[in-house]
Design a protein around this motif. Structure first.
Motif, PDB file in Angstrom:
ATOM      1  N   GLN A  60       0.824  -1.201   0.000  1.00 46.87           N
ATOM      2  CA  GLN A  60       0.000   0.000   0.000  1.00 46.87           C
ATOM      3  C   GLN A  60       0.865   1.261   0.000  1.00 46.87           C
ATOM      4  N   LYS A  61       1.858   1.319   0.867  1.00 49.85           N
ATOM      5  CA  LYS A  61       2.710   2.512   0.997  1.00 49.85           C
ATOM      6  C   LYS A  61       3.408   2.861  -0.313  1.00 49.85           C
ATOM      7  N   PHE A  62       3.937   1.841  -0.996  1.00 51.05           N
ATOM      8  CA  PHE A  62       4.711   2.081  -2.216  1.00 51.05           C
ATOM      9  C   PHE A  62       3.900   1.825  -3.496  1.00 51.05           C
ATOM     10  N   LYS A  63       2.602   1.529  -3.334  1.00 56.25           N
ATOM     11  CA  LYS A  63       1.710   1.272  -4.475  1.00 56.25           C
ATOM     12  C   LYS A  63       2.290   0.190  -5.390  1.00 56.25           C
ATOM     13  N   LEU A  64       2.662  -0.930  -4.778  1.00 52.94           N
ATOM     14  CA  LEU A  64       3.281  -2.032  -5.515  1.00 52.94           C
ATOM     15  C   LEU A  64       2.219  -2.966  -6.072  1.00 52.94           C
ATOM     16  N   GLN A  65       2.306  -3.210  -7.368  1.00 56.66           N
ATOM     17  CA  GLN A  65       1.398  -4.126  -8.050  1.00 56.66           C
ATOM     18  C   GLN A  65       2.209  -4.957  -9.036  1.00 56.66           C
ATOM     19  N   ASN A  66       1.662  -6.093  -9.407  1.00 55.71           N
ATOM     20  CA  ASN A  66       2.281  -6.944 -10.433  1.00 55.71           C
ATOM     21  C   ASN A  66       3.707  -7.360 -10.087  1.00 55.71           C
ATOM     22  N   ILE A  67       3.971  -7.538  -8.811  1.00 55.53           N
ATOM     23  CA  ILE A  67       5.277  -8.009  -8.362  1.00 55.53           C
ATOM     24  C   ILE A  67       5.069  -9.348  -7.670  1.00 55.53           C
ATOM     25  N   VAL A  68       5.900 -10.313  -8.007  1.00 50.27           N
ATOM     26  CA  VAL A  68       5.827 -11.635  -7.376  1.00 50.27           C
ATOM     27  C   VAL A  68       6.782 -11.631  -6.192  1.00 50.27           C
ATOM     28  N   PHE A  69       6.225 -11.713  -4.990  1.00 47.61           N
ATOM     29  CA  PHE A  69       7.049 -11.761  -3.778  1.00 47.61           C
ATOM     30  C   PHE A  69       7.325 -13.219  -3.426  1.00 47.61           C
ATOM     31  N   LEU A  70       8.590 -13.528  -3.203  1.00 49.22           N
ATOM     32  CA  LEU A  70       9.029 -14.887  -2.888  1.00 49.22           C
ATOM     33  C   LEU A  70       9.541 -14.950  -1.462  1.00 49.22           C
ATOM     34  N   GLU A  71       9.415 -16.124  -0.856  1.00 46.97           N
ATOM     35  CA  GLU A  71       9.851 -16.310   0.530  1.00 46.97           C
ATOM     36  C   GLU A  71      11.342 -16.626   0.574  1.00 46.97           C
ATOM     37  N   ASN A  72      12.077 -15.884   1.390  1.00 47.55           N
ATOM     38  CA  ASN A  72      13.523 -16.040   1.483  1.00 47.55           C
ATOM     39  C   ASN A  72      13.943 -17.407   2.014  1.00 47.55           C
ATOM     40  N   ASP A  73      13.084 -18.050   2.799  1.00 45.81           N
ATOM     41  CA  ASP A  73      13.457 -19.350   3.370  1.00 45.81           C
ATOM     42  C   ASP A  73      13.051 -20.532   2.481  1.00 45.81           C
ATOM     43  N   ASN A  74      12.469 -20.250   1.314  1.00 48.76           N
ATOM     44  CA  ASN A  74      12.078 -21.322   0.396  1.00 48.76           C
ATOM     45  C   ASN A  74      13.089 -21.411  -0.737  1.00 48.76           C
ATOM     46  N   ILE A  75      14.071 -22.280  -0.571  1.00 47.17           N
ATOM     47  CA  ILE A  75      15.177 -22.407  -1.522  1.00 47.17           C
ATOM     48  C   ILE A  75      14.759 -23.063  -2.836  1.00 47.17           C
ATOM     49  N   SER A  81      16.953 -21.309  -9.740  1.00 42.19           N
ATOM     50  CA  SER A  81      17.510 -22.031 -10.890  1.00 42.19           C
ATOM     51  C   SER A  81      17.866 -21.065 -12.005  1.00 42.19           C
ATOM     52  N   GLY A  82      19.014 -21.276 -12.615  1.00 37.97           N
ATOM     53  CA  GLY A  82      19.420 -20.469 -13.752  1.00 37.97           C
ATOM     54  C   GLY A  82      18.492 -20.634 -14.939  1.00 37.97           C
ATOM     55  N   SER A  83      17.840 -21.782 -15.050  1.00 40.55           N
ATOM     56  CA  SER A  83      16.947 -22.014 -16.189  1.00 40.55           C
ATOM     57  C   SER A  83      15.707 -21.123 -16.154  1.00 40.55           C
ATOM     58  N   PHE A  84      15.417 -20.504 -15.013  1.00 44.17           N
ATOM     59  CA  PHE A  84      14.260 -19.599 -14.924  1.00 44.17           C
ATOM     60  C   PHE A  84      14.488 -18.326 -15.738  1.00 44.17           C
ATOM     61  N   CYS A 104      31.682 -15.615  -0.448  1.00 45.12           N
ATOM     62  CA  CYS A 104      32.195 -16.927  -0.032  1.00 45.12           C
ATOM     63  C   CYS A 104      31.407 -18.087  -0.638  1.00 45.12           C
ATOM     64  N   GLY A 105      30.380 -17.793  -1.442  1.00 42.75           N
ATOM     65  CA  GLY A 105      29.591 -18.842  -2.076  1.00 42.75           C
ATOM     66  C   GLY A 105      28.603 -19.525  -1.154  1.00 42.75           C
ATOM     67  N   ILE A 106      28.231 -18.870  -0.063  1.00 42.37           N
ATOM     68  CA  ILE A 106      27.262 -19.452   0.870  1.00 42.37           C
ATOM     69  C   ILE A 106      25.856 -19.190   0.349  1.00 42.37           C
ATOM     70  N   CYS A 107      25.066 -20.243   0.241  1.00 44.68           N
ATOM     71  CA  CYS A 107      23.691 -20.155  -0.282  1.00 44.68           C
ATOM     72  C   CYS A 107      22.722 -20.692   0.759  1.00 44.68           C
ATOM     73  N   ASP A 108      22.575 -20.006   1.871  1.00 44.27           N
ATOM     74  CA  ASP A 108      21.742 -20.507   2.958  1.00 44.27           C
ATOM     75  C   ASP A 108      20.326 -19.950   2.955  1.00 44.27           C
ATOM     76  N   ASN A 109      19.987 -19.124   1.966  1.00 46.08           N
ATOM     77  CA  ASN A 109      18.627 -18.629   1.809  1.00 46.08           C
ATOM     78  C   ASN A 109      18.411 -18.293   0.337  1.00 46.08           C
ATOM     79  N   LEU A 110      17.216 -17.851  -0.014  1.00 37.85           N
ATOM     80  CA  LEU A 110      16.914 -17.609  -1.424  1.00 37.85           C
ATOM     81  C   LEU A 110      17.667 -16.403  -1.981  1.00 37.85           C
ATOM     82  N   ILE A 111      17.910 -15.394  -1.159  1.00 39.91           N
ATOM     83  CA  ILE A 111      18.665 -14.232  -1.635  1.00 39.91           C
ATOM     84  C   ILE A 111      20.075 -14.647  -2.028  1.00 39.91           C
ATOM     85  N   THR A 112      20.761 -15.364  -1.146  1.00 39.14           N
ATOM     86  CA  THR A 112      22.138 -15.757  -1.467  1.00 39.14           C
ATOM     87  C   THR A 112      22.168 -16.802  -2.579  1.00 39.14           C
ATOM     88  N   ARG A 113      21.151 -17.650  -2.659  1.00 39.65           N
ATOM     89  CA  ARG A 113      21.090 -18.615  -3.757  1.00 39.65           C
ATOM     90  C   ARG A 113      20.883 -17.889  -5.087  1.00 39.65           C
TER      91      ARG A 113
END
Length: 192
Positions: A60-75, A81-84, A104-113
């Protein structure tokens, strides 16, 4: 249609990441990941938003629409995937913790992955590293990533834009990030 990912990690000035989303929402397929620490940082800096209804309040604050929000803990999300086919990955702001993990190549959440995917696929990645001053360790990590093609773009002002207030300064920073991603805009006055 180009696919763009905006990651917002837990550094000060998370508002810049949400404003970036606002200006990107009609520029392609836009995906976003917001870390738990980003939510905490944002609520500390913006008392009108609480953790309880965070996403609804942000949309609401930023009037965001048509954006797919993803969960950081869902790897297993699509951007893991690069194929996306994400073309450009932003991490704005990028915390020092997130910077260290990526370098360091650590991929412990969706952001780092998603960052690891951008690196391995040789896709454009822009890090708005938010800290001052930088330690020698952070500078070394940024240099290492820069050699891999990552664009290090801290939220820094320039006087030639002749900003008159904080909103204009925010637009300038976001405009510079959009420039780096080859996205057209008219958010700030360019060098003449």
């Amino acid at each position: 249609m180009r696919k763009i990912l905006v990651n917002i990690s837990g550094a000060s000035s998370c508002e810049l990441g949400f404003l970036l989303l606002k200006y990107l929402q009609d520029k392609g397929e836009i995906f976003a990941i917001i870390s738990d620490n980003a939510k905490i940082s944002f609520t500390k800096e913006n008392s009108e938003i609480s953790i309880n209804n965070f996403m609804d309040a942000i949309k609401q604050k930023f009037k965001l629409q048509n954006i797919v929000f993803l969960e950081n803990d869902n790897i297993s999300e699509c951007v893991a995937s690069g194929s996306f086919g994400i073309e450009t990955t932003f991490i704005t702001p990028c915390s020092i913790n997130t910077l260290a993990k990526i370098s360091c190549g650590i991929c412990d959440n969706l952001i780092t992955r998603s960052a690891a995917v951008a690196l391995k696929e040789r896709k454009k990645m822009i890090l708005g590293v938010r800290e001052m001053p930088y330690s020698s360790i952070s500078l070394e990590q940024m240099t290492k990533l820069s050699y891999q093609g990552v664009i290090i773009a801290p939220p820094v002002m320039a006087s030639y834009a002749k900003v008159q207030n904080l909103d204009e300064l925010k637009k300038f920073i976001i405009g510079k990030w959009l420039d780096l991603a080859d996205i057209k805009h008219e958010l700030y006055k360019r060098w003449q």
